[in-house]
Design a protein around this motif. Structure first.
Motif, mmCIF file in Angstrom:
data_model
loop_
_atom_site.group_PDB
_atom_site.id
_atom_site.type_symbol
_atom_site.label_atom_id
_atom_site.label_comp_id
_atom_site.label_asym_id
_atom_site.label_seq_id
_atom_site.Cartn_x
_atom_site.Cartn_y
_atom_site.Cartn_z
ATOM 1 N N TYR A 186 -14.652 96.021 121.243
ATOM 2 C CA TYR A 186 -14.849 95.529 120.168
ATOM 3 C C TYR A 186 -15.102 94.283 119.537
ATOM 4 O O TYR A 186 -16.546 94.423 118.674
ATOM 5 C CB TYR A 186 -13.415 96.354 118.866
ATOM 6 N N VAL B 264 -19.317 94.753 119.653
ATOM 7 C CA VAL B 264 -18.953 95.343 118.004
ATOM 8 C C VAL B 264 -19.541 93.692 117.504
ATOM 9 O O VAL B 264 -20.441 93.534 116.131
ATOM 10 C CB VAL B 264 -18.609 95.835 117.805
ATOM 11 N N SER C 186 -15.428 97.267 111.336
ATOM 12 C CA SER C 186 -16.437 97.688 110.586
ATOM 13 C C SER C 186 -17.528 96.620 111.919
ATOM 14 O O SER C 186 -16.621 95.841 111.743
ATOM 15 C CB SER C 186 -16.731 98.184 108.995
ATOM 16 N N SER C 187 -18.855 96.923 111.698
ATOM 17 C CA SER C 187 -19.322 96.123 111.707
ATOM 18 C C SER C 187 -19.701 94.743 110.852
ATOM 19 O O SER C 187 -20.213 93.275 111.859
ATOM 20 C CB SER C 187 -20.860 96.662 112.238
ATOM 21 N N ALA D 165 -24.041 99.593 119.528
ATOM 22 C CA ALA D 165 -22.773 98.881 118.355
ATOM 23 C C ALA D 165 -22.005 99.379 117.832
ATOM 24 O O ALA D 165 -20.570 99.874 117.928
ATOM 25 C CB ALA D 165 -23.897 97.809 117.841
ATOM 26 N N SER D 166 -22.471 100.887 117.269
ATOM 27 C CA SER D 166 -22.292 101.525 116.585
ATOM 28 C C SER D 166 -21.584 102.593 116.861
ATOM 29 O O SER D 166 -21.024 103.201 116.664
ATOM 30 C CB SER D 166 -23.118 102.212 115.853
ATOM 31 N N LEU E 161 -18.103 100.823 118.673
ATOM 32 C CA LEU E 161 -18.030 101.203 116.901
ATOM 33 C C LEU E 161 -17.007 102.644 116.607
ATOM 34 O O LEU E 161 -15.846 102.798 116.442
ATOM 35 C CB LEU E 161 -18.045 100.742 115.624
#
Length: 462
Positions: A286, A290, A347-348, A425-426, A429
């Motif tokens: 992460y 991310v 979250s990002s 990245a999404s 995650l």
């Protein structure tokens, strides 16, 4: 504690912490090592695998050897091997020597950790002092895994990855100089023999199991080599059970596994290490994939987790003293599940780091309360002649847990990414979030199982 007990504790904790650091100290530096020594990208994982195979596969065998040959003697042999292997690793100029060094460090870990834990138990009688010593040991072992990631990044950036090996040498030398004066030898008074068929089948079975789990993380759970290794592991462990039923001096008297404290204590230990070490892996993904952290930055982010584990190791004996081993394990897993579950809100956004730091700190405290409870539960109420065996089982649980966690969570993420057909990245995650749900669920299921099935056993007379 007496002055001798304090010195013995310092020596044993220094050795255990150093070996725990070795589990993760090279992970951050793997690309640099590969470029310097000549590893191809696909073979880099063997630097870690060579260590974990030996550390997990041989620990039960050497725990029993320490019972028979003498725990202090084996402890000193293991520390000497650690020093020699670390020098070889630091000087390695080709892949072969580096892998030999990592095998040496893994074997040293399999020798030293159960011997050190047995010596610690023999140095402190059952009660508050032993619980305190086990708490410190557990906190430093768990903190060592996190510290290794931080220290590996610092040494690689500021000096060279070779110091990740050399740093062990002064510790090994100091322990070898001090230990003979503060540690008493202990071994059985009656003559016994090593169960060679049992040793061969269980060692090969554990090696096949660890190899299969590691290979699954690097390739897939359906790969023929993964399935073949796990099948061989099952067959060998079944053969080991058959051998033990007939052995005059069994490596593992199967009766010990019928004791609720030993069986469920070790199950709790495996899951404690599976969940926490794999969470470090998930959060490393992460942070880097991310949030875009560097390897060193990701490693430093776990300093708070390390502080939590140290605090948990200090609080663990106090919690056990107030509510007992069983409740400490159950409540610890529940708190760990809550802290882990909160991480699904990551979250990002860069601001998510605050949630990560708070949740990992709380989870680290709870995880160490569980680990102290597991160690006390799995090693108490046993005759002196079985202390090394019990600590060998507890140590094996720890090593297997560390080894199993990452492949399991890696397989979950890989399957999720394949299903999404994306690697951005999404998607990462999303995969990490799914794995975190599984991680928290394992904590809750283990808490429930321990609450239902762990029974207090009366101490067994010598």
């Amino acid at each position: 504690m007496t002055g001798r007990q304090r010195l013995a504790l310092i020596v044993l904790l220094a050795a255990s912490f150093t070996l725990a650091v070795d589990f993760s100290i090279l992970n951050v530096a793997l690309p640099t090592i590969g470029a310097d020594v000549g590893f191809t990208l696909e073979n880099l994982q063997w630097i870690a695998t060579a260590f974990s195979l030996c550390a997990a596969g041989l620990t039960l065998l050497f725990g029993r050897v320490a019972d028979l040959a003498g725990r202090r003697k084996m402890f000193l042999i293991g520390m000497a091997l650690l020093g020699a292997a670390s020098v070889a690793g630091g000087l390695a100029g080709d892949p072969t020597l580096l892998l030999i060094a990592r095998v040496g460090q893994g074997v040293a870990t399999a020798i030293v950790v159960p011997a050190a834990l047995s010596l610690l138990l023999s140095s402190f009688p059952e009660g508050p002092l032993r619980a305190k010593a086990l708490g410190l040991n557990g906190s430093l072992m768990a903190a060592g895994f996190t510290t290794g990631a931080i220290l590996g990044g610092l040494l690689t950036d500021l000096l060279t990855w070779r110091w990740a090996f050399f740093i062990n040498v002064p510790v090994a030398v100091a322990v070898l100089l001090i230990a003979p004066a503060v540690l008493a030898e202990s071994k059985p008074t009656t003559k016994q023999r090593l169960d060679v068929p049992g040793a061969i089948t269980v060692t090969l079975g554990l090696l096949a199991l660890v190899f299969g789990l590691t290979y699954a993380a690097e390739h897939s759970w359906t790969d023929p080599l993964t399935l073949g290794s796990l099948a061989v592991a099952v067959l060998l462990l079944i053969a080991f059970t058959a051998v033990e039923h007939r052995a005059k001096f069994p490596l593992v008297p199967l009766g010990i596994l019928k004791r609720s404290t030993v069986a469920w204590g070790n199950i709790a230990g495996v899951l404690a290490f599976v969940t926490e070490t794999s969470l470090v892996f998930l959060l490393t993904l992460y942070l880097q994939r991310v949030l875009g952290y560097s390897p060193l930055g990701a490693g430093l982010s776990f300093a708070v987790l390390g502080l939590g584990t140290v605090l948990g190791g200090i609080l663990g004996p106090k919690v056990i003293g107030k509510i007992g081993n069983k409740k400490a394990i159950v409540y610890g897993f529940i708190v760990q599940a809550a802290a882990t579950g909160a991480l699904v809100l990551l979250s990002s956004s860069p601001a998510s780091i605050a949630l990560l730091l708070v949740a990992t700190f709380v989870g680290g405290v709870a995880n160490l309360v569980v680990i102290v409870g597991f160690m006390v539960t799995a090693t108490s109420g046993l005759p002196e002649g079985e202390q090394g065996l019990a600590t060998g089982l507890a140590t094996m649980s720890q090593q297997i847990g560390i080894t199993m966690g990452i492949p399991i969570m890696s397989a979950i993420i890989t399957a999720h990414l394949v299903g999404l057909g994306a690697q951005d990245a999404s998607a990462v995650l999303s995969g990490v979030t799914v794995a975190i749900w599984v991680n928290a669920g394992l904590c809750l299921l283990t808490a429930l199982a321990v609450a239902l099935f762990l029974r207090k056993a009366a101490p067994v007379p010598d």
